[in-house]
Design a protein around this motif. Structure first.
Motif, PDB file in Angstrom:
ATOM      1  N   MET A 144      -3.978  -4.485   4.892  1.00 32.31           N
ATOM      2  CA  MET A 144      -2.665  -4.257   5.475  1.00 32.31           C
ATOM      3  C   MET A 144      -1.896  -5.557   5.339  1.00 32.31           C
ATOM      4  SD  MET A 144      -1.619  -3.418   9.458  1.00 32.31           S
ATOM      5  CE  MET A 144      -2.304  -4.978  10.093  1.00 32.31           C
ATOM      6  N   ILE A 145      -0.703  -5.483   4.731  1.00 30.02           N
ATOM      7  CA  ILE A 145       0.146  -6.670   4.625  1.00 30.02           C
ATOM      8  C   ILE A 145       1.279  -6.537   5.634  1.00 30.02           C
ATOM      9  CG2 ILE A 145       1.534  -8.156   3.144  1.00 30.02           C
ATOM     10  CD1 ILE A 145       0.162  -6.972   0.736  1.00 30.02           C
ATOM     11  N   VAL A 146       1.392  -7.510   6.543  1.00 27.07           N
ATOM     12  CA  VAL A 146       2.523  -7.556   7.468  1.00 27.07           C
ATOM     13  C   VAL A 146       3.390  -8.743   7.082  1.00 27.07           C
ATOM     14  CG1 VAL A 146       1.210  -6.485   9.338  1.00 27.07           C
ATOM     15  CG2 VAL A 146       1.333  -8.964   9.215  1.00 27.07           C
ATOM     16  N   TRP A 147       4.690  -8.586   7.284  1.00 26.40           N
ATOM     17  CA  TRP A 147       5.614  -9.657   6.882  1.00 26.40           C
ATOM     18  C   TRP A 147       6.904  -9.568   7.677  1.00 26.40           C
ATOM     19  CZ3 TRP A 147      10.479 -10.483   4.753  1.00 26.40           C
ATOM     20  CH2 TRP A 147      10.703 -11.784   4.269  1.00 26.40           C
ATOM     21  N   GLY A 148       7.516 -10.775   7.857  1.00 25.86           N
ATOM     22  CA  GLY A 148       8.842 -10.866   8.446  1.00 25.86           C
ATOM     23  C   GLY A 148       8.861 -10.587   9.932  1.00 25.86           C
ATOM     24  N   GLY A 149      10.060 -10.297  10.444  1.00 23.75           N
ATOM     25  CA  GLY A 149      10.222  -9.992  11.859  1.00 23.75           C
ATOM     26  C   GLY A 149      10.929 -11.087  12.627  1.00 23.75           C
ATOM     27  N   TYR A 150      10.879 -10.946  13.933  1.00 18.90           N
ATOM     28  CA  TYR A 150      11.594 -11.836  14.848  1.00 18.90           C
ATOM     29  C   TYR A 150      10.684 -12.149  16.022  1.00 18.90           C
ATOM     30  CZ  TYR A 150      15.465 -13.594  17.755  1.00 18.90           C
ATOM     31  OH  TYR A 150      16.283 -14.366  18.531  1.00 18.90           O
ATOM     32  N   ASN A 151      10.718 -13.412  16.501  1.00 19.09           N
ATOM     33  CA  ASN A 151       9.819 -13.810  17.587  1.00 19.09           C
ATOM     34  C   ASN A 151      10.547 -14.283  18.837  1.00 19.09           C
ATOM     35  OD1 ASN A 151      10.798 -16.311  16.934  1.00 19.09           O
ATOM     36  ND2 ASN A 151       8.835 -17.183  16.278  1.00 19.09           N
ATOM     37  N   GLY A 152      11.831 -13.944  18.945  1.00 19.98           N
ATOM     38  CA  GLY A 152      12.598 -14.362  20.113  1.00 19.98           C
ATOM     39  C   GLY A 152      13.463 -15.563  19.859  1.00 19.98           C
ATOM     40  N   THR A 204       4.003  -0.593  -3.966  1.00 23.38           N
ATOM     41  CA  THR A 204       4.248   0.006  -5.272  1.00 23.38           C
ATOM     42  C   THR A 204       2.975   0.383  -6.020  1.00 23.38           C
ATOM     43  OG1 THR A 204       4.149  -2.067  -6.527  1.00 23.38           O
ATOM     44  CG2 THR A 204       6.257  -1.518  -5.471  1.00 23.38           C
ATOM     45  N   GLY A 205       1.844  -0.045  -5.545  1.00 25.39           N
ATOM     46  CA  GLY A 205       0.598   0.116  -6.263  1.00 25.39           C
ATOM     47  C   GLY A 205       0.040  -1.217  -6.699  1.00 25.39           C
ATOM     48  N   SER A 206       0.927  -2.192  -6.889  1.00 21.85           N
ATOM     49  CA  SER A 206       0.479  -3.542  -7.252  1.00 21.85           C
ATOM     50  C   SER A 206       1.156  -4.627  -6.435  1.00 21.85           C
ATOM     51  CB  SER A 206       0.735  -3.801  -8.743  1.00 21.85           C
ATOM     52  OG  SER A 206       2.124  -3.683  -9.043  1.00 21.85           O
ATOM     53  N   GLY A 207       2.193  -4.277  -5.696  1.00 16.84           N
ATOM     54  CA  GLY A 207       2.904  -5.269  -4.906  1.00 16.84           C
ATOM     55  C   GLY A 207       3.703  -4.643  -3.786  1.00 16.84           C
ATOM     56  N   ASN A 262      21.423  -8.259   1.348  1.00 15.24           N
ATOM     57  CA  ASN A 262      21.133  -7.348   0.237  1.00 15.24           C
ATOM     58  C   ASN A 262      20.169  -8.026  -0.734  1.00 15.24           C
ATOM     59  OD1 ASN A 262      22.773  -9.144  -1.150  1.00 15.24           O
ATOM     60  ND2 ASN A 262      23.852  -7.550  -2.311  1.00 15.24           N
ATOM     61  N   THR A 263      19.404  -8.933  -0.205  1.00 14.63           N
ATOM     62  CA  THR A 263      18.391  -9.650  -0.980  1.00 14.63           C
ATOM     63  C   THR A 263      17.012  -9.122  -0.619  1.00 14.63           C
ATOM     64  OG1 THR A 263      18.240 -11.356   0.723  1.00 14.63           O
ATOM     65  CG2 THR A 263      19.780 -11.746  -1.109  1.00 14.63           C
ATOM     66  N   GLY A 264      16.040  -9.478  -1.430  1.00 18.57           N
ATOM     67  CA  GLY A 264      14.671  -9.059  -1.158  1.00 18.57           C
ATOM     68  C   GLY A 264      13.698  -9.803  -2.042  1.00 18.57           C
ATOM     69  N   GLY A 265      12.456  -9.355  -2.024  1.00 18.50           N
ATOM     70  CA  GLY A 265      11.430 -10.006  -2.814  1.00 18.50           C
ATOM     71  C   GLY A 265      10.279  -9.080  -3.113  1.00 18.50           C
ATOM     72  N   ARG A 266       9.596  -9.355  -4.227  1.00 21.40           N
ATOM     73  CA  ARG A 266       8.389  -8.625  -4.612  1.00 21.40           C
ATOM     74  C   ARG A 266       7.204  -9.560  -4.398  1.00 21.40           C
ATOM     75  NH1 ARG A 266      11.252  -7.934  -9.577  1.00 21.40           N
ATOM     76  NH2 ARG A 266       9.447  -8.788 -10.702  1.00 21.40           N
ATOM     77  N   TYR A 267       6.254  -9.103  -3.578  1.00 23.12           N
ATOM     78  CA  TYR A 267       5.078  -9.919  -3.268  1.00 23.12           C
ATOM     79  C   TYR A 267       3.868  -9.342  -3.979  1.00 23.12           C
ATOM     80  CZ  TYR A 267       1.200 -12.074  -0.819  1.00 23.12           C
ATOM     81  OH  TYR A 267       0.036 -12.759  -0.535  1.00 23.12           O
ATOM     82  N   ASN A 268       3.183 -10.195  -4.750  1.00 23.89           N
ATOM     83  CA  ASN A 268       1.969  -9.802  -5.462  1.00 23.89           C
ATOM     84  C   ASN A 268       0.765 -10.383  -4.733  1.00 23.89           C
ATOM     85  OD1 ASN A 268      -0.268  -9.672  -7.213  1.00 23.89           O
ATOM     86  ND2 ASN A 268       1.040  -9.738  -9.027  1.00 23.89           N
ATOM     87  N   PRO A 269      -0.028  -9.555  -4.034  1.00 26.26           N
ATOM     88  CA  PRO A 269      -1.145 -10.113  -3.256  1.00 26.26           C
ATOM     89  C   PRO A 269      -2.261 -10.676  -4.118  1.00 26.26           C
ATOM     90  CG  PRO A 269      -1.168  -7.720  -3.176  1.00 26.26           C
ATOM     91  CD  PRO A 269       0.105  -8.106  -3.848  1.00 26.26           C
TER      92      PRO A 269
END
Length: 610
Positions: A297-305, A342-345, A358-365
């Protein structure tokens, strides 16, 4: 007062961990050598081995029924259990690589650690209680699993892998679950502790409990509560994914505000919870995303207060371990964004970080690296939108730009790193917080909020023809947002949510083939709630957590029998829209409200926010 009565849950865990180390250090219980230790008191003598607790016969005879398991046997049985779960683990169909063997993903040392951990928990209970877990308790735990299972076919396979031997099942399946639950419940009125202090000798002879013969363990259109024993603490703004054998929930928050980096794995075949490790876990957060890769499970981003986060972690449920995701070239920290596998990222996109993105990223584990997504022809910045993966493209749709609800979107092709706008002809009306699922040919969106109205409308988008078809409103659930949506291989099930006044425990099953709705039963349904999560298991929807005026750690399993064969993909569980992950406000407070702008747009009534 004894030490065990003074310990809270966190103290018990710390104490348990210390005792595990003490077991090895002082050789009180030599786990690997299986040395039997004779413990005597004025009342009785107990025989304790590293692999089993041998109890006196109930007839009062001085003979001891001494069936034991060696260390190597326990490790071998642990591998047999893991093999069943691994065989049922979802391997996303879009992954280009074949599913590896169990031995390739779980080492001998990791198997041995699992055995060490549950024997260590058992010994910690022995030290604090001055009595071991009893055979009676183990039998009761086996009976509970068999009676409450909602994956009887999986439980039968586990029993068979253990030779359908009730002694082995008690020691290698029931003991680990029971020991962890008891270690974590020292401060829960000590009921288990008192119940364990029964007079008379015990026997470790067990009976094999019968397992339900029902279809997938459930009847169509029925609800069964999830166990609360050892469940994670109540929360909202968390994530949930389905692995094929377990639902994993993680993160989120509650009043305070309190942000969490804890979680739990729920196994419906045994109706039991196991806590996720906090060692090397990402920092506490809410409004992050989570996807399932087949092994992690990959978790990413968010807000911590105080900060928008661009950190994350990869959690392996087989080894209960975390690895951090790199921040090199990672997108800027954000919340209320979306993520798909996506199956690979993993692709993350949009969200809020003091501005609408409107930005983003592709993460390859496999490489632990990030690549930015193109902004050429990308949809305008937004948050509280939805996203799904089609097998070749990510489709994003809806959301808010400031106070403006949107009905625009885009198809992102990661192979070409290019965007194509989705048609707005016949598209649903603009909205944020829509539920969304992918059917294998269409994206279905439904419900949401347009800053004025709660919606019960939706649409089916066909990316092949770039066209929209409205969903029927006949018998559709009432308008709502912050609900959940899952795809069953035949129907979309929406459930829960609220409309500013009512917190719903109602829902509906939408069949796109007939463009028709059928209401979900409310009999035994969980209390009405919103900001919860939901996953689809192939036979049930599991809803958990959320808010109903209080923060919740309860849930329910909704049975929806389908004649279709489910596909082995994460489906709706890998997107925030299907798991209610995109639920936090840009400036989290003790309330959760849809906002016209991060500072001024207000919700109909106060809502929870960590």
């Amino acid at each position: 007062m004894s030490r065990s009565h003074r310990l809270g849950a966190s103290g018990a865990l710390k104490n348990s961990s210390m005792k595990r180390r003490r077991i090895t250090q002082c050789a009180f219980l030599n786990l690997r050598a299986s040395i039997a230790v004779l413990l005597c008191s004025a009342a009785a003598c107990w025989v304790l081995s590293a692999t089993v607790l041998a109890f006196f016969r109930p007839d009062g005879s001085s003979k001891v029924f001494q069936r034991t398991l060696s260390w190597s046997e326990r490790v071998a049985y642990q591998r047999a259990i893991e093999k069943v779960y691994w065989d049922h683990r979802i391997w996303p169909k879009d992954r280009p690589d074949p599913k590896p063997s169990l031995d390739a993903v779980m080492s001998q040392a990791q198997l041995e650690k699992k055995v060490e951990d549950y024997l260590g928990d058992s010994q910690a209970l022995e030290d604090d209680w001055h009595r071991p877990i009893t055979a009676e308790q183990l039998q009761a735990e086996m009976d509970r699993m068999a009676q409450h299972t909602h994956q009887p076919e999986v439980l039968r396979e586990v029993f068979a892998a253990l030779g359908n031997d009730p002694f082995v099942i008690a020691e290698c399946l029931a003991r680990p679950v029971l020991a962890e639950r008891l270690v974590r419940s020292f401060d829960a009125n000590h009921q288990e502790r008192l119940e364990s202090r029964r007079g008379g000798a015990q026997s470790n002879r067990y009976t094999l409990p019968p397992i339900s013969n029902g279809p997938n363990g459930c009847s169509d259109d029925t609800w069964t509560p999830t166990s609360t024993a050892n469940a994670p603490t109540a929360r909202v703004g968390h994530t949930a994914i389905w692995t094929g054998t377990e639902m994993i929930v993680w993160g989120g928050g509650a009043s305070g505000p309190t942000y969490l980096n804890t979680g739990g794995r729920y196994n419906p075949s045994t109706d039991s919870w196991t806590a996720t490790s906090a060692t090397n876990a990402p920092n506490a957060r809410a409004s992050h995303t989570a996807v399932w890769t087949g092994t992690e499970m990959i978790v990413w981003g968010g807000y911590n207060g105080s900060s928008y986060l661009n950190t994350g972690g990869r959690y392996n449920p087989g080894t209960d371990s975390w690895l951090a995701t790199t921040t090199t070239n990672a997108p800027v920290g954000r919340q209320d964004f979306t993520a798909v596998w996506t199956g690979s990222g993993m692709i993350v996109w949009g969200g809020y970080a003091g501005a609408y993105l409107n930005t983003g990223g592709r993460y390859n584990p496999s490489m632990d690296n990030w690549t930015a997504t193109s902004i050429t022809n990308a949809p305008e910045g937004r948050y509280e939108h939805t996203a799904i993966w089609t097998g070749s493209e990510m489709i994003v749709w809806g959301g808010f730009f400031g106070g403006i609800p949107l009905n625009t979107g885009g198809n992102y092709n990661p192979s070409a790193d290019s965007w194509t706008a989705t048609s707005t002809t016949n598209a649903p009306s603009p909205r944020g917080y829509p539920g969304a699922v992918w059917t294998s040919s269409e994206m279905i969106i439904w419900g949401g909020w347009d800053d004025s109205n709660f919606l019960n409308t939706g649409g089916r988008y066909n990316p092949g023809t770039d066209s929209w078809t409205a969903t029927s409103t006949g018998n559709a659930p009432s308008g709502r947002f912050q609900h959940t949506a899952v795809w069953t291989a035949r129907e979309m099930i929406v459930w829960g949510g609220w409309n500013g006044v009512n917190k719903f425990n109602t829902g509906g099953r939408y069949n796109p083939g007939t463009d028709s709705w059928t209401a979900t039963s409310t009999t035994n349904a969980p209390t009405g709630r919103y900001v919860h999560t939901a996953v689809w298991t192939a036979s049930e929807m599991i809803a958990w957590g959320g808010y109903d005026g209080s923060y919740l750690n309860t849930g329910g399993r909704y049975c929806a029998q389908s004649t279709a064969t489910p596909t082995a993909t994460p489906t709706a569980t890998a997107t925030p829209s299907a798991t209610a992950t995109a639920t936090a406000t840009p400036t989290p407070t003790a309330t959760l409200t849809p906002r016209r702008t991060p500072a001024s747009r207000v919700r109909p009534t106060p809502a929870p926010r960590p």
